[in-house]
Design an enzyme around this catalytic site. Structure first.
Site, mmCIF file in Angstrom:
data_model
loop_
_atom_site.group_PDB
_atom_site.id
_atom_site.type_symbol
_atom_site.label_atom_id
_atom_site.label_comp_id
_atom_site.label_asym_id
_atom_site.label_seq_id
_atom_site.Cartn_x
_atom_site.Cartn_y
_atom_site.Cartn_z
ATOM 1 N N GLU A 159 14.952 40.719 -18.812
ATOM 2 C CA GLU A 159 15.432 41.904 -18.091
ATOM 3 C C GLU A 159 14.246 42.646 -17.505
ATOM 4 O O GLU A 159 13.082 42.321 -17.797
ATOM 5 C CB GLU A 159 16.247 42.805 -19.034
ATOM 6 C CG GLU A 159 17.550 42.145 -19.470
ATOM 7 C CD GLU A 159 18.405 42.980 -20.395
ATOM 8 O OE1 GLU A 159 17.996 44.093 -20.771
ATOM 9 O OE2 GLU A 159 19.494 42.509 -20.750
ATOM 10 N N HIS A 194 21.418 53.142 -14.342
ATOM 11 C CA HIS A 194 21.369 51.682 -14.272
ATOM 12 C C HIS A 194 21.523 51.296 -12.806
ATOM 13 O O HIS A 194 22.410 51.817 -12.118
ATOM 14 C CB HIS A 194 22.488 51.068 -15.112
ATOM 15 C CG HIS A 194 22.282 49.607 -15.370
ATOM 16 N ND1 HIS A 194 22.385 48.663 -14.377
ATOM 17 C CD2 HIS A 194 21.951 48.944 -16.501
ATOM 18 C CE1 HIS A 194 22.138 47.462 -14.903
ATOM 19 N NE2 HIS A 194 21.863 47.611 -16.187
ATOM 20 N N ARG A 245 13.609 49.941 -14.583
ATOM 21 C CA ARG A 245 14.854 50.462 -14.009
ATOM 22 C C ARG A 245 14.707 51.679 -13.126
ATOM 23 O O ARG A 245 15.444 51.845 -12.159
ATOM 24 C CB ARG A 245 15.778 50.851 -15.153
ATOM 25 C CG ARG A 245 16.624 49.726 -15.510
ATOM 26 C CD ARG A 245 17.667 50.128 -16.445
ATOM 27 N NE ARG A 245 18.020 48.881 -17.087
ATOM 28 C CZ ARG A 245 18.700 48.788 -18.196
ATOM 29 N NH1 ARG A 245 19.084 49.869 -18.811
ATOM 30 N NH2 ARG A 245 18.984 47.624 -18.687
ATOM 31 N N HIS A 302 23.448 55.884 -17.120
ATOM 32 C CA HIS A 302 23.589 54.798 -18.092
ATOM 33 C C HIS A 302 23.112 55.179 -19.494
ATOM 34 O O HIS A 302 23.757 54.837 -20.476
ATOM 35 C CB HIS A 302 22.785 53.606 -17.569
ATOM 36 C CG HIS A 302 22.852 52.370 -18.405
ATOM 37 N ND1 HIS A 302 24.031 51.712 -18.665
ATOM 38 C CD2 HIS A 302 21.873 51.660 -19.031
ATOM 39 C CE1 HIS A 302 23.770 50.639 -19.417
ATOM 40 N NE2 HIS A 302 22.480 50.603 -19.669
ATOM 41 N N ARG A 326 13.394 54.136 -20.608
ATOM 42 C CA ARG A 326 13.617 53.113 -21.636
ATOM 43 C C ARG A 326 13.463 51.707 -21.067
ATOM 44 O O ARG A 326 14.017 51.383 -20.015
ATOM 45 C CB ARG A 326 15.031 53.263 -22.195
ATOM 46 C CG ARG A 326 15.401 52.234 -23.230
ATOM 47 C CD ARG A 326 16.842 52.432 -23.628
ATOM 48 N NE ARG A 326 17.702 52.221 -22.487
ATOM 49 C CZ ARG A 326 18.506 51.176 -22.338
ATOM 50 N NH1 ARG A 326 18.582 50.253 -23.270
ATOM 51 N NH2 ARG A 326 19.262 51.065 -21.270
HETATM 52 C C1 SIN Z 1 22.229 45.613 -19.163
HETATM 53 O O1 SIN Z 1 22.839 44.666 -19.627
HETATM 54 O O2 SIN Z 1 21.780 45.626 -18.017
HETATM 55 C C2 SIN Z 1 22.056 46.834 -20.005
HETATM 56 C C3 SIN Z 1 21.054 46.594 -21.035
HETATM 57 C C4 SIN Z 1 20.465 47.894 -21.451
HETATM 58 O O3 SIN Z 1 20.842 48.936 -20.931
HETATM 59 O O4 SIN Z 1 19.564 47.875 -22.283
#
Ligand code: SIN
Length: 536
Positions: free
Chosen positions: A120, A243, A289, A350, A385
């Site tokens: 991610e 998000h 993010r 988010h 975060r």
């Molecule tokens: C996601 O699946 O994009 C969210 C994961 C997160 O917010 O840590």
């Protein structure tokens, strides 16, 4: 009407990963109540798609994970907290597996099963343990099954906490201590009094304070609001994470399209089909993010478009449907076949990186009161975060909180708690006030306290929210409380806290972007934004 006080050793508010983990870990040491405002599985955890970031592969190291976390946190993380949580993470994940949690795995080159690690934004390595794209659901299943086997744990569903009962409120001398909670039994429309030596807030976040959010309806910031009203310090609430990719469709409410989709190669494009993230950051669509959300916001404002595209259709259809079955099925319900076409997405609120100020073992400034998971602010996330660090924090901090309270459990049955006083409240005649104020707060927060802020917008938001708070307060005392009114009061409290925190921080850092102070200020990089209650 109020019922007699219910006494427990441990009282947990919330039934997500943090609350359930804590409850399981203290179950052998006393009677535990879990108070949850809907049914037990309805928590933010249940909707987590991505997974748990933890160091489990040979290519990874604690040091890499620490560095990624510090970098995402933009200078505001507490490094010792980051190290503790990351280093203790793998042991806590192993306990979850022992409880029956099933993570996705795959065959390695030698034909052995190994965890299928996702990637991610902001992570330099693949390190996300996941259960396809329904990780939170699988965690809840495993934890709730374990809780069901414990006779000392009682779950109170459809019970919503109203306010904490503290020694200060009762006029008792000595340091402020949390003694209990007034709770609305939503089905019976009665207020119950719960008392316990240890009270744990595990109520999750506050996404519903914004008009657009990936969070479920329960995310109304209840824990932060009640702790603030009780006098606990609240930190860094200006850092609300948006998000980047929430499904944009008139009928889709709050549906997240996991960052893991970009981790598997999905590309962000403007409505004209032009890839744009590579010009905003060297990590492209996998930048942290805050950067991706701001880039999307910029592109949407520039073009006037209502969304951007997220495109994974170049990957084989069988891979997409196997790795992301939930996202595939949900998008298909709205007529979007993600194996063949791009997904319309927008950023949405988010995650709250701030919360009730705590130590790494969940301790707050009020004795007997703990906060674990999203509701707390340990210093792990700093100003932004790192994806999938939150479930890790919830696991480690709830374990540490349990260890701490087992060593110091206080029995407080002797303290007589006064029953709830409804005063002269009568049934509300105009419920439209609640729904109107609810909509107005969320619209004000979205328009003026969103991804990009200015002093003028924040001042506008402050005066609007202060008026609404005054109106809600009057309503609160005049009419018999309902869960809608309590949640409205909580989002109004949270909106005020976010605005005051954002006004106080005169710089831009991580998730807090103020065009009037466009740069980070090294002095602010050493400080948390800490607020304590004004009486409300
Ligand atoms: C996601 O699946 O994009 C969210 C994961 C997160 O917010 O840590």
């Amino acid at each position: 009407m109020s019922k007699p006080t219910r006494h427990f050793d441990f009282l947990v508010l919330g039934s997500g990963i943090a609350g359930l983990t804590f409850a399981l870990k203290v179950a052998a040491h006393g009677r535990v109540a879990i108070v949850t405002k809907k049914d037990r599985a309805e928590s933010n955890t249940n909707y987590a798609q991505g997974g748990i970031a933890a160091v489990t592969s040979k290519e990874d190291s604690f040091e890499f994970h620490v560095l990624d976390t510090l970098q995402a946190g933009a200078g505001l993380c507490k490094e010792e907290v980051v190290r503790t949580i990351i280093e203790e993470g793998p042991a806590r994940v192993a306990e979850l597996v022992d409880l029956g949690m099933k993570f996705s795995d795959r065959l390695d080159a030698g034909g052995h099963l190994e965890p299928d690690l996702g990637r991610e934004g902001g992570h330099s390595k693949r390190r996300i343990l996941h259960a396809k794209d329904v990780t939170g659901r699988e965690i809840e299943r495993a934890l709730l099954a374990a809780v069901a086997a414990q006779r000392s744990i009682e779950i109170f569903e459809n019970h919503l906490a109203i306010d904490l009962i503290t020694s200060e409120k009762l006029g008792m001398s000595g340091p402020n201590r949390c003694l209990g909670v007034y709770v609305l039994d939503k089905r019976g429309q009665e207020v119950c009094t719960f008392s316990a030596g240890t009270i744990v807030l595990a109520t999750g976040g506050c996404g519903k304070v914004y008009l657009y959010t990936t969070n479920p309806d329960i995310a109304t910031g209840d824990g932060v609001a009640i702790a603030y009203r009780a006098g606990a310090a609240v930190a860094n609430m200006e850092f609300i994470q948006f998000h980047p990719t929430c499904l944009y469709h008139p009928k889709a409410k709050s549906f997240l399209v996991s960052e893991a989709v970009r981790g598997e190669g999905a590309v962000l494009r403007t409505v004209d089909g032009v890839e744009f993230m590579s010009k905003h950051h060297p990590q492209g669509a996998l930048a942290p993010r805050d950067i991706v959300a701001r880039a999307i916001d910029t592109e949407m404002k520039r073009s006037g478009a209502e969304h951007v595209w997220l495109d994974i259709s170049h990957r084989p259809a069988s891979f997409i449907t196997d790795r992301f079955p939930n996202i595939y099925r949900t998008c298909l319900q709205f007529g979007i076949d993600i194996t063949k076409e791009p997904i319309p997405v927008v950023p949405a609120a988010h995650y709250q990186c701030g919360g009730v100020l705590t130590t790494v073992d969940g301790g707050t400034e009020i004795a007997g009161l703990y906060a674990v998971g999203e509701v707390g602010c340990t210093g792990l996330h700093g100003a932004n975060r790192l994806a999938s660090n939150s479930l890790l924090e919830a696991l480690v901090c709830s374990h540490r909180a349990a260890e701490r309270v087992k060593a110091e459990t206080v029995r407080i049955e002797a303290v007589q708690l006064p029953p709830w006083q409804p005063g002269n409240a009568s049934n509300a005649d105009e419920l439209v006030v609640v729904s109107h104020n609810w909509d107005e707060i969320r619209r004000v927060m979205w328009d003026y306290v969103g991804i990009v802020r200015t002093n003028k917008r924040l001042q506008r938001a402050r005066s609007r929210i202060e008026n609404l708070q005054a109106e809600i307060l009057e309503y609160y005392w005049d009419f018999i409380i309902t869960s809608d009114l309590l949640e409205l009061r909580n989002i109004a409290t949270i909106a005020g806290i976010i605005i005051e925190s954002a006004i106080e921080r005169r710089e831009s850092r991580g998730l807090h972007c103020n065009l009037d102070y466009p740069d980070p200020d090294p002095e602010w990089g050493k400080r948390d934004t800490i607020l304590r209650r004004k009486l409300m």
